[in-house]
Design an enzyme around this catalytic site. Structure first.
Site, PDB file in Angstrom:
ATOM      1  N   GLY A 147      32.331 -20.629  11.571  1.00  0.00           N
ATOM      2  CA  GLY A 147      33.791 -20.720  11.501  1.00  0.00           C
ATOM      3  C   GLY A 147      34.423 -20.612  12.875  1.00  0.00           C
ATOM      4  O   GLY A 147      34.994 -19.568  13.228  1.00  0.00           O
ATOM      5  N   TYR A 148      34.341 -21.678  13.655  1.00  0.00           N
ATOM      6  CA  TYR A 148      34.907 -21.715  15.000  1.00  0.00           C
ATOM      7  C   TYR A 148      36.144 -22.624  15.063  1.00  0.00           C
ATOM      8  O   TYR A 148      37.268 -22.168  15.204  1.00  0.00           O
ATOM      9  CB  TYR A 148      33.867 -22.217  15.999  1.00  0.00           C
ATOM     10  CG  TYR A 148      32.919 -21.174  16.552  1.00  0.00           C
ATOM     11  CD1 TYR A 148      32.635 -20.005  15.865  1.00  0.00           C
ATOM     12  CD2 TYR A 148      32.270 -21.385  17.763  1.00  0.00           C
ATOM     13  CE1 TYR A 148      31.754 -19.060  16.374  1.00  0.00           C
ATOM     14  CE2 TYR A 148      31.382 -20.448  18.290  1.00  0.00           C
ATOM     15  CZ  TYR A 148      31.121 -19.288  17.598  1.00  0.00           C
ATOM     16  OH  TYR A 148      30.251 -18.366  18.104  1.00  0.00           O
ATOM     17  N   SER A 149      35.926 -23.937  14.961  1.00  0.00           N
ATOM     18  CA  SER A 149      36.997 -24.904  15.203  1.00  0.00           C
ATOM     19  C   SER A 149      38.116 -24.793  14.173  1.00  0.00           C
ATOM     20  O   SER A 149      37.892 -24.460  13.003  1.00  0.00           O
ATOM     21  CB  SER A 149      36.447 -26.335  15.178  1.00  0.00           C
ATOM     22  OG  SER A 149      35.541 -26.550  16.235  1.00  0.00           O
ATOM     23  N   GLU A 195      22.889 -22.136  20.671  1.00  0.00           N
ATOM     24  CA  GLU A 195      22.947 -23.416  19.964  1.00  0.00           C
ATOM     25  C   GLU A 195      22.202 -24.507  20.711  1.00  0.00           C
ATOM     26  O   GLU A 195      21.678 -25.438  20.107  1.00  0.00           O
ATOM     27  CB  GLU A 195      24.415 -23.826  19.766  1.00  0.00           C
ATOM     28  CG  GLU A 195      24.613 -25.102  18.985  1.00  0.00           C
ATOM     29  CD  GLU A 195      26.079 -25.418  18.759  1.00  0.00           C
ATOM     30  OE1 GLU A 195      26.378 -26.170  17.815  1.00  0.00           O
ATOM     31  OE2 GLU A 195      26.933 -24.919  19.519  1.00  0.00           O
ATOM     32  N   SER A 221      33.712 -30.959  23.346  1.00  0.00           N
ATOM     33  CA  SER A 221      33.909 -32.349  23.740  1.00  0.00           C
ATOM     34  C   SER A 221      33.510 -32.588  25.192  1.00  0.00           C
ATOM     35  O   SER A 221      33.387 -31.649  25.983  1.00  0.00           O
ATOM     36  CB  SER A 221      35.379 -32.748  23.543  1.00  0.00           C
ATOM     37  OG  SER A 221      36.198 -32.059  24.471  1.00  0.00           O
ATOM     38  N   ASN A 222      33.328 -33.862  25.536  1.00  0.00           N
ATOM     39  CA  ASN A 222      33.002 -34.207  26.918  1.00  0.00           C
ATOM     40  C   ASN A 222      34.012 -33.617  27.893  1.00  0.00           C
ATOM     41  O   ASN A 222      33.651 -33.108  28.966  1.00  0.00           O
ATOM     42  CB  ASN A 222      32.978 -35.725  27.086  1.00  0.00           C
ATOM     43  CG  ASN A 222      31.647 -36.336  26.690  1.00  0.00           C
ATOM     44  OD1 ASN A 222      30.756 -35.654  26.220  1.00  0.00           O
ATOM     45  ND2 ASN A 222      31.516 -37.639  26.884  1.00  0.00           N
ATOM     46  N   GLU A 223      35.296 -33.697  27.532  1.00  0.00           N
ATOM     47  CA  GLU A 223      36.335 -33.209  28.444  1.00  0.00           C
ATOM     48  C   GLU A 223      36.179 -31.711  28.705  1.00  0.00           C
ATOM     49  O   GLU A 223      36.315 -31.247  29.855  1.00  0.00           O
ATOM     50  CB  GLU A 223      37.721 -33.510  27.855  1.00  0.00           C
ATOM     51  CG  GLU A 223      38.101 -34.977  27.844  1.00  0.00           C
ATOM     52  CD  GLU A 223      37.423 -35.760  26.721  1.00  0.00           C
ATOM     53  OE1 GLU A 223      36.752 -35.138  25.847  1.00  0.00           O
ATOM     54  OE2 GLU A 223      37.557 -36.995  26.710  1.00  0.00           O
TER      55      GLU A 223
END
Length: 392
Positions: free
Chosen positions: A132-134, A249, A371-373
């Site tokens: 439960g993160y995002s 992870e 994400s990449n950013e």
């Protein structure tokens, strides 16, 4: 870095290989190649039974210390197991979040009572976990979480929403990052809570993906409860614990992931040979680059696993950027090789072949798990010392 294995390690490799060959038989033989990203719906109950079979025979939690139910195997032998498991085309595991993320987190930060309660259940695959993160307003920027928890006597009461929660519809428990200090901002005032999923106040809503499957979910907490003792680490200091989980992870299991990538690349090459696309010099060049990129990725992963733990956040960000962009590029290459037929589903209403599924699912690789950013910001700010990006 020495990438050679000892004679004892190679003997262990043969032990793993022989065991898998002998036991991936009967009903289990039908599970070969099933499951994995974009295909978690495939034979889930049967794969759960296989995971429990692995646990009963001592093949789960291999790197955990023996006092916590693991086998205490060396890094080399853990790598060997994941390599051989992938080469056997064994079914995708269903206990990844418990075994690879929560378990090591509890070993590092959990109380003795938490370890006694939860670790044996993970080893035996009797309880499944989700993360439960995002949230809708806090994806890769985890410090913006708005889910709140407050103490009410001997329980935490949780209210909020999580999203992109993998396998929440199968999970018994969720490790939840929630804001427990009123008025706190960003990294401060967060806590890492262990929350039972099967209770009033928890609602799971599947999200249909481009692949047509639903392994991601929205999770709504509306007065959900968990025991006051089920906070990992110190209340209000959950950021440190959450970041440690993210470090776990990107660990050993990524080595096996790369063998799966190699199998996908081989499928693309096989199609190129069958339909003549291999004769196109541009496609041939892209295939060669993909093969070199895969080998570079493997060597980087091994170097990272054997490297200095103090460089963990930076190395984890580099690894995520490398494999996510490579895999997305492989999906694009697969569609280029397939040509016009790639635009047509295999059967009604929405039956995809493996390469179509690879292309569609790999679009998410550069988004989930940071994400990449976000990964580039981490490297720019924490490694190169560049000024922080402006934030609202």
């Amino acid at each position: 870095m020495d990438l050679t294995y000892s004679a004892a390690d190679e003997a262990f490799r043969l032990e793993v290989r022989d065991w898998l060959a002998a036991h991936l038989s009967g009903d289990f033989a039908e599970l070969r190649g099933l499951g994995g990203p974009g295909r978690e719906n495939q034979a889930f109950d049967e794969r759960l039974e296989w995971d429990r079979y692995l646990g009963a025979h001592g093949w789960t939690c291999l790197g955990w210390p023996t006092e916590h139910g693991g086998r205490g195997l060396s890094l080399a032998r853990q790598i060997i197991f994941h390599e051989e498991y992938a080469r056997a085309n064994a079914p995708a595991r269903v206990n990844h979040l418990g075994e690879e993320l929560l378990g090591p987190t509890l070993i590092a930060f959990g109380s003795p009572e938490q370890r006694r309660r939860f670790l044996p259940e993970i080893v035996a695959v009797r309880e499944l976990w989700c993360q439960g993160y995002s949230e809708p307003g806090a994806g890769s920027d985890l410090a913006s979480v708005a889910t709140r928890a407050r103490l009410d006597g001997d329980e935490w009461i949780i209210d909020g929403q999580k999203v992109w929660t993998s396998l929440a519809h199968h999970a018994d428990w969720c490790f939840v990052v929630a804001r427990t200090v009123p008025g706190s901002r960003r990294h401060d005032g967060l806590s890492y809570l262990l929350v039972p999923m099967r209770q009033d106040g928890v609602e799971v809503r599947p999200i249909t993906q481009l692949t047509g499957t639903s392994e991601f979910n929205e999770v709504y907490f509306d007065g959900a409860r968990t025991e006051a003792s089920l906070v990992v680490g110190t209340p209000g200091d959950g950021w440190k614990v959450a970041m440690a989980t993210l470090g776990f992870e990107r660990g050993i299991s990524t080595v096996g992931q790369q063998i799966g990538f190699a199998r996908e690349l081989d499928a693309v090459i096989d199609l190129a040979r069958r339909n003549g696309a291999i004769d196109d010099p541009v496609i041939c060049d892209r295939i060669a680059h993909a093969r070199m990129g895969l080998e570079a990725m493997r060597l980087h992963a091994l170097r990272t696993l054997a490297g200095d733990a103090s460089t963990g956040p930076a190395q984890a960000s580099v690894s995520k950027l490398v494999w996510a962009n490579w895999h997305r590029g492989l999906g694009e290459l697969a569609m280029q090789v397939a040509g016009a037929p790639s635009l047509v589903v295999q059967a009604s209403p929405y039956e995809l072949d493996d390469l179509q599924r690879l292309f569609l699912y790999s679009r998410s690789d550069t988004i989930y798990g940071g994400s990449n950013e976000i990964q580039r910001n981490i490297l720019a700010e924490r490694v190169l010392g560049l000024p922080r990006e402006a934030r609202p």
